[in-house]
Scaffold this motif. Structure first.
Motif, PDB file in Angstrom:
ATOM      1  N   HIS A 125       4.856 -75.510  29.973  1.00  0.00           N
ATOM      2  CA  HIS A 125       4.427 -74.929  31.250  1.00  0.00           C
ATOM      3  C   HIS A 125       2.931 -75.147  31.471  1.00  0.00           C
ATOM      4  N   PHE A 126       2.151 -74.978  30.411  1.00  0.00           N
ATOM      5  CA  PHE A 126       0.703 -75.192  30.499  1.00  0.00           C
ATOM      6  C   PHE A 126       0.402 -76.624  30.949  1.00  0.00           C
ATOM      7  N   GLN A 156       2.289 -78.711  32.550  1.00  0.00           N
ATOM      8  CA  GLN A 156       2.774 -79.009  33.892  1.00  0.00           C
ATOM      9  C   GLN A 156       1.737 -78.681  34.968  1.00  0.00           C
ATOM     10  N   GLN A 157       0.759 -77.865  34.602  1.00  0.00           N
ATOM     11  CA  GLN A 157      -0.274 -77.487  35.556  1.00  0.00           C
ATOM     12  C   GLN A 157      -1.506 -78.395  35.476  1.00  0.00           C
ATOM     13  N   ARG A 158      -1.398 -79.502  34.740  1.00  0.00           N
ATOM     14  CA  ARG A 158      -2.557 -80.339  34.447  1.00  0.00           C
ATOM     15  C   ARG A 158      -3.244 -80.894  35.701  1.00  0.00           C
ATOM     16  N   SER A 159      -2.509 -81.060  36.785  1.00  0.00           N
ATOM     17  CA  SER A 159      -3.099 -81.632  37.997  1.00  0.00           C
ATOM     18  C   SER A 159      -4.119 -80.698  38.637  1.00  0.00           C
ATOM     19  N   SER A 160      -4.063 -79.416  38.293  1.00  0.00           N
ATOM     20  CA  SER A 160      -5.001 -78.452  38.883  1.00  0.00           C
ATOM     21  C   SER A 160      -5.940 -77.843  37.853  1.00  0.00           C
ATOM     22  N   PHE A 161      -6.098 -78.512  36.695  1.00  0.00           N
ATOM     23  CA  PHE A 161      -6.931 -77.970  35.618  1.00  0.00           C
ATOM     24  C   PHE A 161      -8.390 -77.774  36.022  1.00  0.00           C
ATOM     25  N   TYR A 220      -5.216 -70.817  32.660  1.00  0.00           N
ATOM     26  CA  TYR A 220      -3.917 -71.469  32.506  1.00  0.00           C
ATOM     27  C   TYR A 220      -3.256 -71.076  31.189  1.00  0.00           C
ATOM     28  N   GLN A 236      -1.772 -67.659  31.819  1.00  0.00           N
ATOM     29  CA  GLN A 236      -0.659 -67.790  32.766  1.00  0.00           C
ATOM     30  C   GLN A 236       0.574 -68.387  32.102  1.00  0.00           C
ATOM     31  N   SER A 237       0.369 -69.071  30.981  1.00  0.00           N
ATOM     32  CA  SER A 237       1.490 -69.692  30.267  1.00  0.00           C
ATOM     33  C   SER A 237       2.117 -68.760  29.242  1.00  0.00           C
TER      34      SER A 237
END
Length: 325
Positions: free
Chosen positions: A274-275, A277-282, A290, A293-294
Protein backbone atom coordinates in the motif's frame (compact mmCIF):
# COMPACT_ATOMS: atom_id res chain seq x y z
CA UNK A 1 43.45 -0.44 38.99
CA UNK A 2 45.49 -3.16 37.33
CA UNK A 3 42.37 -4.59 35.77
CA UNK A 4 41.58 -1.18 34.24
CA UNK A 5 45.02 -1.09 32.66
CA UNK A 6 44.60 -4.62 31.33
CA UNK A 7 41.02 -4.29 30.04
CA UNK A 8 41.98 -2.46 26.81
CA UNK A 9 44.14 -5.46 25.93
CA UNK A 10 41.17 -7.83 26.19
CA UNK A 11 38.95 -5.51 24.13
CA UNK A 12 41.69 -5.05 21.54
CA UNK A 13 42.13 -8.84 21.20
CA UNK A 14 38.47 -9.46 20.32
CA UNK A 15 37.77 -6.27 18.33
CA UNK A 16 39.26 -7.39 14.96
CA UNK A 17 37.47 -10.76 15.03
CA UNK A 18 34.14 -9.10 15.82
CA UNK A 19 34.74 -6.63 12.97
CA UNK A 20 35.52 -9.42 10.52
CA UNK A 21 32.47 -11.42 11.64
CA UNK A 22 30.18 -8.38 11.32
CA UNK A 23 31.43 -7.44 7.84
CA UNK A 24 31.25 -11.03 6.65
CA UNK A 25 27.62 -11.37 7.80
CA UNK A 26 26.69 -8.07 6.13
CA UNK A 27 28.35 -8.97 2.83
CA UNK A 28 27.23 -12.60 2.74
CA UNK A 29 23.86 -12.75 4.56
CA UNK A 30 22.83 -16.07 3.03
CA UNK A 31 26.00 -17.91 4.05
CA UNK A 32 25.59 -19.82 7.30
CA UNK A 33 28.50 -19.95 9.73
CA UNK A 34 30.35 -23.27 9.77
CA UNK A 35 32.43 -24.85 12.52
CA UNK A 36 35.65 -23.77 10.81
CA UNK A 37 34.60 -20.11 11.01
CA UNK A 38 34.66 -20.24 14.80
CA UNK A 39 38.40 -20.93 14.67
CA UNK A 40 38.78 -17.17 14.22
CA UNK A 41 38.08 -16.85 17.95
CA UNK A 42 40.77 -19.31 19.05
CA UNK A 43 43.66 -16.83 19.16
CA UNK A 44 41.84 -14.06 21.10
CA UNK A 45 40.39 -16.60 23.53
CA UNK A 46 43.83 -18.08 24.26
CA UNK A 47 45.34 -14.63 24.80
CA UNK A 48 42.45 -13.63 27.06
CA UNK A 49 42.94 -16.76 29.16
CA UNK A 50 46.63 -15.91 29.31
CA UNK A 51 46.07 -12.48 30.89
CA UNK A 52 43.17 -13.46 33.17
CA UNK A 53 45.25 -14.68 36.16
CA UNK A 54 46.42 -11.15 36.94
CA UNK A 55 42.82 -10.43 37.99
CA UNK A 56 43.33 -12.75 40.95
CA UNK A 57 46.54 -11.19 42.28
CA UNK A 58 46.50 -9.93 45.84
CA UNK A 59 46.25 -6.22 46.61
CA UNK A 60 49.93 -6.15 47.62
CA UNK A 61 51.02 -7.74 44.34
CA UNK A 62 48.89 -5.37 42.30
CA UNK A 63 50.26 -2.36 44.17
CA UNK A 64 53.82 -3.53 43.56
CA UNK A 65 53.17 -3.91 39.84
CA UNK A 66 51.66 -0.43 39.62
CA UNK A 67 54.55 1.08 41.59
CA UNK A 68 56.98 -0.47 39.13
CA UNK A 69 54.87 0.78 36.21
CA UNK A 70 54.79 4.38 37.45
CA UNK A 71 58.54 4.27 38.01
CA UNK A 72 59.25 2.85 34.58
CA UNK A 73 56.56 2.46 31.93
CA UNK A 74 58.53 -0.27 30.17
CA UNK A 75 57.76 -2.54 33.09
CA UNK A 76 54.61 -4.04 31.56
CA UNK A 77 56.46 -4.83 28.36
CA UNK A 78 59.08 -7.05 29.93
CA UNK A 79 57.26 -8.50 32.98
CA UNK A 80 54.89 -11.50 32.86
CA UNK A 81 51.33 -10.72 33.93
CA UNK A 82 49.37 -13.90 34.52
CA UNK A 83 50.51 -16.66 32.18
CA UNK A 84 51.80 -14.39 29.44
CA UNK A 85 54.20 -11.43 29.44
CA UNK A 86 52.83 -8.17 28.12
CA UNK A 87 55.82 -8.16 25.83
CA UNK A 88 54.02 -10.92 23.93
CA UNK A 89 50.39 -9.90 24.41
CA UNK A 90 50.82 -6.30 23.24
CA UNK A 91 52.57 -6.77 19.89
CA UNK A 92 50.75 -10.02 19.08
CA UNK A 93 47.30 -8.52 19.64
CA UNK A 94 48.23 -5.35 17.72
CA UNK A 95 49.60 -7.26 14.73
CA UNK A 96 46.57 -9.54 14.91
CA UNK A 97 44.33 -6.48 14.62
CA UNK A 98 46.27 -5.06 11.66
CA UNK A 99 46.12 -8.37 9.79
CA UNK A 100 42.38 -8.74 10.37
CA UNK A 101 41.77 -5.14 9.37
CA UNK A 102 43.54 -5.68 6.06
CA UNK A 103 41.75 -9.02 5.50
CA UNK A 104 38.39 -7.34 6.13
CA UNK A 105 39.13 -4.54 3.66
CA UNK A 106 40.20 -7.17 1.12
CA UNK A 107 36.96 -9.11 1.74
CA UNK A 108 34.91 -5.99 0.96
CA UNK A 109 36.91 -5.25 -2.20
CA UNK A 110 36.71 -8.88 -3.36
CA UNK A 111 32.94 -9.04 -2.79
CA UNK A 112 32.35 -5.80 -4.72
CA UNK A 113 34.44 -7.12 -7.61
CA UNK A 114 32.65 -10.47 -7.63
CA UNK A 115 29.08 -9.14 -7.34
CA UNK A 116 29.38 -6.40 -9.97
CA UNK A 117 28.33 -2.77 -10.44
CA UNK A 118 24.62 -3.36 -9.83
CA UNK A 119 25.31 -4.83 -6.40
CA UNK A 120 27.66 -1.96 -5.54
CA UNK A 121 25.11 0.64 -6.66
CA UNK A 122 22.22 -0.85 -4.68
CA UNK A 123 24.32 -1.23 -1.51
CA UNK A 124 26.38 1.95 -1.90
CA UNK A 125 25.75 3.41 1.57
CA UNK A 126 26.30 0.15 3.41
CA UNK A 127 29.54 -0.51 1.52
CA UNK A 128 30.79 2.99 2.33
CA UNK A 129 30.02 2.36 6.00
CA UNK A 130 31.77 -1.02 6.04
CA UNK A 131 34.84 0.42 4.32
CA UNK A 132 34.98 3.33 6.77
CA UNK A 133 34.53 1.03 9.75
CA UNK A 134 37.17 -1.45 8.58
CA UNK A 135 39.57 1.33 7.59
CA UNK A 136 39.17 3.08 10.94
CA UNK A 137 39.87 -0.13 12.88
CA UNK A 138 42.94 -0.81 10.74
CA UNK A 139 44.28 2.71 11.31
CA UNK A 140 43.54 2.35 15.02
CA UNK A 141 45.75 -0.74 15.25
CA UNK A 142 48.47 0.89 13.16
CA UNK A 143 48.52 3.79 15.62
CA UNK A 144 48.57 1.28 18.48
CA UNK A 145 51.61 -0.33 16.87
CA UNK A 146 53.31 3.06 16.56
CA UNK A 147 52.56 3.81 20.21
CA UNK A 148 54.00 0.47 21.28
CA UNK A 149 57.22 1.00 19.33
CA UNK A 150 57.52 4.55 20.68
CA UNK A 151 56.96 3.35 24.24
CA UNK A 152 59.47 0.54 23.84
CA UNK A 153 62.22 2.60 22.16
CA UNK A 154 61.72 6.12 23.49
CA UNK A 155 59.94 5.55 26.80
CA UNK A 156 57.25 7.94 25.55
CA UNK A 157 53.49 7.40 25.34
CA UNK A 158 53.05 9.78 22.37
CA UNK A 159 49.81 11.72 23.15
CA UNK A 160 49.28 12.88 19.51
CA UNK A 161 48.56 9.35 18.27
CA UNK A 162 46.12 8.88 21.14
CA UNK A 163 44.30 12.06 20.10
CA UNK A 164 44.18 10.85 16.49
CA UNK A 165 42.57 7.58 17.62
CA UNK A 166 39.95 9.51 19.57
CA UNK A 167 39.29 11.77 16.56
CA UNK A 168 38.81 8.71 14.32
CA UNK A 169 36.29 7.22 16.74
CA UNK A 170 34.35 10.48 17.06
CA UNK A 171 34.32 11.00 13.28
CA UNK A 172 33.10 7.47 12.63
CA UNK A 173 30.31 7.78 15.19
CA UNK A 174 29.33 11.20 13.81
CA UNK A 175 29.07 9.78 10.29
CA UNK A 176 26.89 6.94 11.53
CA UNK A 177 24.38 9.10 13.43
CA UNK A 178 24.14 11.74 10.69
CA UNK A 179 23.67 9.38 7.73
CA UNK A 180 20.15 7.92 7.71
CA UNK A 181 20.93 5.55 4.83
CA UNK A 182 23.56 3.82 6.93
CA UNK A 183 21.24 3.40 9.90
CA UNK A 184 18.48 2.02 7.69
CA UNK A 185 20.83 -0.68 6.40
CA UNK A 186 21.93 -1.76 9.85
CA UNK A 187 18.66 -3.63 10.49
CA UNK A 188 19.53 -6.37 8.05
CA UNK A 189 22.14 -7.29 5.52
CA UNK A 190 23.29 -6.23 2.11
CA UNK A 191 21.04 -7.20 -0.77
CA UNK A 192 22.48 -10.13 -2.75
CA UNK A 193 23.00 -9.51 -6.45
CA UNK A 194 20.87 -12.44 -7.54
CA UNK A 195 17.87 -11.38 -5.46
CA UNK A 196 17.24 -8.03 -7.11
CA UNK A 197 14.51 -5.56 -6.20
CA UNK A 198 11.00 -7.04 -6.48
CA UNK A 199 8.23 -5.32 -8.40
CA UNK A 200 5.37 -3.78 -6.43
CA UNK A 201 2.89 -6.59 -7.35
CA UNK A 202 5.41 -9.18 -6.15
CA UNK A 203 5.46 -7.61 -2.67
CA UNK A 204 1.74 -8.11 -2.17
CA UNK A 205 1.08 -11.61 -0.75
CA UNK A 206 -0.80 -13.90 -3.13
CA UNK A 207 -2.43 -17.27 -2.62
CA UNK A 208 -0.08 -20.19 -3.08
CA UNK A 209 -0.69 -22.46 -6.07
CA UNK A 210 -2.20 -25.27 -3.98
CA UNK A 211 -5.19 -23.11 -2.93
CA UNK A 212 -5.29 -20.66 -5.86
CA UNK A 213 -8.58 -22.18 -7.14
CA UNK A 214 -10.17 -22.71 -3.70
CA UNK A 215 -13.30 -20.52 -3.51
CA UNK A 216 -13.03 -20.02 0.25
CA UNK A 217 -9.39 -18.92 -0.06
CA UNK A 218 -10.23 -16.59 -2.96
CA UNK A 219 -13.06 -14.99 -0.97
CA UNK A 220 -10.78 -14.52 2.04
CA UNK A 221 -8.05 -12.97 -0.11
CA UNK A 222 -10.48 -10.57 -1.79
CA UNK A 223 -12.04 -9.48 1.51
CA UNK A 224 -8.69 -8.68 3.13
CA UNK A 225 -7.38 -6.72 0.16
CA UNK A 226 -10.67 -4.88 -0.49
CA UNK A 227 -11.53 -3.89 3.07
CA UNK A 228 -7.92 -2.79 3.80
CA UNK A 229 -8.52 -3.13 7.53
CA UNK A 230 -4.76 -3.65 7.90
CA UNK A 231 -4.27 0.11 7.39
CA UNK A 232 -5.45 0.67 10.95
CA UNK A 233 -2.49 0.89 13.39
CA UNK A 234 -4.51 -1.18 15.90
CA UNK A 235 -5.01 -4.04 13.46
CA UNK A 236 -3.64 -7.32 14.81
CA UNK A 237 -4.45 -11.04 14.77
CA UNK A 238 -7.24 -10.67 17.35
CA UNK A 239 -8.92 -7.86 15.38
CA UNK A 240 -8.61 -9.80 12.15
CA UNK A 241 -10.05 -12.90 13.82
CA UNK A 242 -13.17 -10.94 14.86
CA UNK A 243 -13.45 -9.54 11.36
CA UNK A 244 -13.65 -13.01 9.78
CA UNK A 245 -15.35 -14.62 12.80
CA UNK A 246 -12.64 -17.18 13.43
CA UNK A 247 -10.47 -18.11 16.46
CA UNK A 248 -7.04 -16.41 16.32
CA UNK A 249 -5.12 -19.72 16.44
CA UNK A 250 -7.12 -21.14 13.53
CA UNK A 251 -6.77 -17.89 11.56
CA UNK A 252 -3.00 -17.93 11.99
CA UNK A 253 -2.84 -21.48 10.59
CA UNK A 254 -5.17 -20.56 7.74
CA UNK A 255 -2.98 -17.64 6.66
CA UNK A 256 0.02 -19.96 6.70
CA UNK A 257 -1.93 -22.47 4.59
CA UNK A 258 -3.19 -19.85 2.12
CA UNK A 259 -0.02 -17.77 1.68
CA UNK A 260 2.83 -19.84 3.09
CA UNK A 261 3.86 -17.01 5.43
CA UNK A 262 3.16 -15.91 9.01
CA UNK A 263 0.48 -13.40 10.01
CA UNK A 264 3.07 -10.69 10.77
CA UNK A 265 4.73 -11.11 7.37
CA UNK A 266 1.34 -11.14 5.66
CA UNK A 267 0.27 -7.84 7.24
CA UNK A 268 3.62 -6.11 6.75
CA UNK A 269 3.70 -7.04 3.06
CA UNK A 270 0.18 -5.67 2.57
CA UNK A 271 1.23 -2.44 4.28
CA UNK A 272 4.44 -2.07 2.29
CA UNK A 273 2.48 -2.73 -0.91
CA UNK A 274 0.00 0.00 0.00
CA UNK A 275 2.86 2.37 0.84
CA UNK A 276 4.52 1.82 -2.56
CA UNK A 277 1.25 2.28 -4.43
CA UNK A 278 1.30 5.89 -3.28
CA UNK A 279 4.75 6.53 -4.80
CA UNK A 280 3.42 8.94 -7.45
CA UNK A 281 2.49 11.44 -4.73
CA UNK A 282 5.52 10.99 -2.44
CA UNK A 283 6.62 14.59 -3.02
CA UNK A 284 3.40 16.02 -1.52
CA UNK A 285 3.88 14.89 2.08
CA UNK A 286 6.63 13.60 4.32
CA UNK A 287 7.69 9.96 4.31
CA UNK A 288 6.21 9.56 7.80
CA UNK A 289 2.77 10.61 6.54
CA UNK A 290 2.61 7.75 4.04
CA UNK A 291 4.18 5.40 6.56
CA UNK A 292 1.45 6.01 9.15
CA UNK A 293 -1.28 5.96 6.48
CA UNK A 294 -0.08 2.47 5.56
CA UNK A 295 -0.69 1.16 9.07
CA UNK A 296 2.81 1.32 10.57
CA UNK A 297 3.09 2.78 14.05
CA UNK A 298 6.82 3.60 14.17
CA UNK A 299 9.81 4.16 11.88
CA UNK A 300 11.77 1.20 13.18
CA UNK A 301 9.13 -1.40 12.23
CA UNK A 302 8.60 0.30 8.88
CA UNK A 303 12.30 0.37 7.95
CA UNK A 304 12.86 -3.24 8.96
CA UNK A 305 9.83 -4.40 6.93
CA UNK A 306 10.74 -2.21 3.92
CA UNK A 307 14.32 -3.48 3.77
CA UNK A 308 13.16 -7.07 4.22
CA UNK A 309 10.54 -7.11 1.45
CA UNK A 310 11.83 -4.49 -1.00
CA UNK A 311 15.52 -5.28 -0.53
CA UNK A 312 16.78 -1.71 -0.21
CA UNK A 313 16.20 1.07 2.29
CA UNK A 314 13.41 3.66 1.69
CA UNK A 315 15.82 6.53 1.00
CA UNK A 316 17.55 4.60 -1.77
CA UNK A 317 14.23 3.50 -3.27
CA UNK A 318 12.80 7.03 -3.30
CA UNK A 319 15.99 8.36 -4.85
CA UNK A 320 15.86 5.72 -7.58
CA UNK A 321 12.22 6.35 -8.54
CA UNK A 322 12.78 10.13 -8.56
CA UNK A 323 15.68 9.71 -10.99
CA UNK A 324 13.75 7.36 -13.26
CA UNK A 325 10.64 9.53 -13.43
Amino acid sequence: MLFILRTPNIIRIFLPVVLYWYVRQMLLPSMNAKVMHYWHFVFPVLLTIGVMPDLFLSAVEKTAILDHYYAQNKYFISTPMGWLPSGFVQPASILFGIVYGVITLFLIWQTKLKMGTSYVHINKQSLIWLNLLSGAITIYFLLQFYQYINLFLNNSFDPPSQLIKCAIGISLFTYFITTPNVQENMDGCILPKEKGTPTIPEIQPDLILAVASDMEAIAFDKKMKTDQAYLSPDFDLAVMAKLVDMPPAKLSKQIKMYYGISFAEYINRLRIHHFLQQRSSFDQYTLETYMYQSGFTNRSTFYVAFKKYVGVNPSFYLKEISQSS
